[in-house]
Design a protein around this motif. Structure first.
Motif, PDB file in Angstrom:
ATOM      1  N   GLU A   1       0.825  -1.209   0.000  1.00 56.86           N
ATOM      2  CA  GLU A   1       0.000   0.000   0.000  1.00 56.86           C
ATOM      3  C   GLU A   1       0.860   1.260   0.000  1.00 56.86           C
ATOM      4  OE1 GLU A   1      -2.358   3.296   0.771  1.00 56.86           O
ATOM      5  OE2 GLU A   1      -0.836   2.629   2.216  1.00 56.86           O
ATOM      6  N   GLU A   2       1.773   1.355   0.959  1.00 60.70           N
ATOM      7  CA  GLU A   2       2.575   2.582   1.067  1.00 60.70           C
ATOM      8  C   GLU A   2       3.493   2.794  -0.132  1.00 60.70           C
ATOM      9  OE1 GLU A   2       5.845   4.720   4.039  1.00 60.70           O
ATOM     10  OE2 GLU A   2       4.992   2.773   4.576  1.00 60.70           O
ATOM     11  N   ILE A   3       4.210   1.743  -0.524  1.00 56.93           N
ATOM     12  CA  ILE A   3       5.159   1.883  -1.634  1.00 56.93           C
ATOM     13  C   ILE A   3       4.478   1.698  -2.994  1.00 56.93           C
ATOM     14  CG2 ILE A   3       7.190   0.876  -2.746  1.00 56.93           C
ATOM     15  CD1 ILE A   3       7.827   2.633  -0.345  1.00 56.93           C
ATOM     16  N   ALA A   4       3.762   0.599  -3.175  1.00 58.98           N
ATOM     17  CA  ALA A   4       3.197   0.281  -4.490  1.00 58.98           C
ATOM     18  C   ALA A   4       2.030   1.184  -4.875  1.00 58.98           C
ATOM     19  CB  ALA A   4       2.762  -1.183  -4.535  1.00 58.98           C
ATOM     20  N   GLU A   5       1.380   1.827  -3.890  1.00 53.59           N
ATOM     21  CA  GLU A   5       0.237   2.678  -4.211  1.00 53.59           C
ATOM     22  C   GLU A   5       0.494   4.144  -3.868  1.00 53.59           C
ATOM     23  OE1 GLU A   5      -3.407   1.153  -2.620  1.00 53.59           O
ATOM     24  OE2 GLU A   5      -3.015  -0.898  -3.304  1.00 53.59           O
TER      25      GLU A   5
END
Length: 322
Positions: free
Chosen positions: A279-283
């Protein structure tokens, strides 16, 4: 002596609900290794403001990445446990493998009970944190020490302190990057984003930041990268005090202005994909990069249960069996 392996990771809420997230965060944020503020100051803030307001928000984030089988971290960790067990058996090594989490279930205590019931009297505790930090690896040691206070017969212990520069780990990361490049093409820059810690921890002797930079250097060397082709940053900061820099989110906003339009991102500190990667990195960070003018953003998954990662874990275990 009969040896057993105890794999340990951070843990995860049991469900993507406010109640489950609140219970998980409460246990996590009560750990003095994670937040070392005086309890007379921290507990009212935690229970009066942070948990009531943060839990519903974090629950929504978990809902966005939750898999049909459950929490990604838990699903992957179970796969790692099963794959490591099978790989050891295939090599004729009779060593049971149990899984415990620092927070939530299955607990470290329940994992030890499983090993104990199998007659284990020598334990290899393997925290799945490549780089040592007081907030992760040391917390695992604390949990084990508290558990052993209740034992009449304390088992012999081998504790894996870190493996940030272990050749098998660096090789597995390099193989993962190469496979990603071969399938998707190569970006202008490889960004290595590590979970951050307060700068104060480093000033007090925590080697985490140094080990992260060393991992990056070794991976860049293995991939044959020039200095301008890779960069190290730190993510997931919490609170107002200074954390290790440079910050990942701020770097995302700046890179397109520096001419980086195509970006590959990997998170070497995470042995399994979880909220902070999916969530934090990929989105979230992809959105920051694209809004700042980036054109192409690709997250390279954690090592998870891929064969090279399991092979590396087998090698770590065998090293401790000597």
């Amino acid at each position: 002596m009969k040896t057993g392996v105890l794999l340990v990771n951070l843990g995860t809420p049991s469900a993507p609900t406010s109640a489950a997230v609140k219970a998980f965060l409460s246990q996590f944020l009560h750990d003095y290794r994670v937040v070392d503020l005086p309890r007379s100051l921290w507990c009212p803030l935690l229970h009066g403001i942070i948990l009531p307001f943060r839990s519903p928000k974090v629950a929504k984030l978990y809902q966005s990445i939750w898999w049909p089988e459950g929490s990604p971290l838990m699903v992957v960790s179970r796969r790692q446990q099963a794959a490591l067990q099978k790989a050891l058996q295939d090599e004729g090594i009779d060593v049971p493998v149990a899984l415990g989490m620092s927070y939530g279930e299955p607990s470290i205590a329940s994992a030890w009970q499983q090993l104990k019931e199998q007659g284990v009297d020598r334990v290899i505790v393997l925290p799945l944190y490549p780089q040592y930090s007081v907030s992760t690896t040391a917390s695992v040691f604390d949990s084990w020490a508290r558990l052993m206070k209740k034992e009449r017969l304390v088992p012999a212990l081998r504790f894996v302190h870190n493996y940030h520069d272990f050749s098998g780990y660096i090789g597995a990361l390099a193989d993962s990057v190469r496979a990603h490049w071969q399938e998707h093409g190569r970006g202008d820059l490889l960004l290595l984003s590590y979970h951050g810690i307060p700068k104060r921890f480093e000033n007090q002797g925590d080697p985490y930041g140094q080990q992260c930079h060393r991992t990056s250097e070794l991976l860049a060397e293995e991939l044959g990268l020039e200095p301008h082709q890779w960069r190290t940053t730190f993510q997931s900061r919490f609170g107002r005090e200074e954390w290790l820099k440079p910050y990942t989110d701020e770097t995302m906003k700046a890179l397109p202005k520096e001419g980086v339009k195509k970006l590959d991102v990997i998170c070497p500190a995470f042995s399994a994909d979880c909220l902070e990667t999916l969530e934090e990195i990929a989105e979230q960070n992809q959105e920051l990069f694209i809004k700042a003018g980036g054109e192409q953003y690709r997250y390279i998954p954690a090592l998870n249960d891929n064969p090279a990662h399991i092979r590396m874990l087998v090698d770590l275990v065998c090293r401790e069996l000597v």
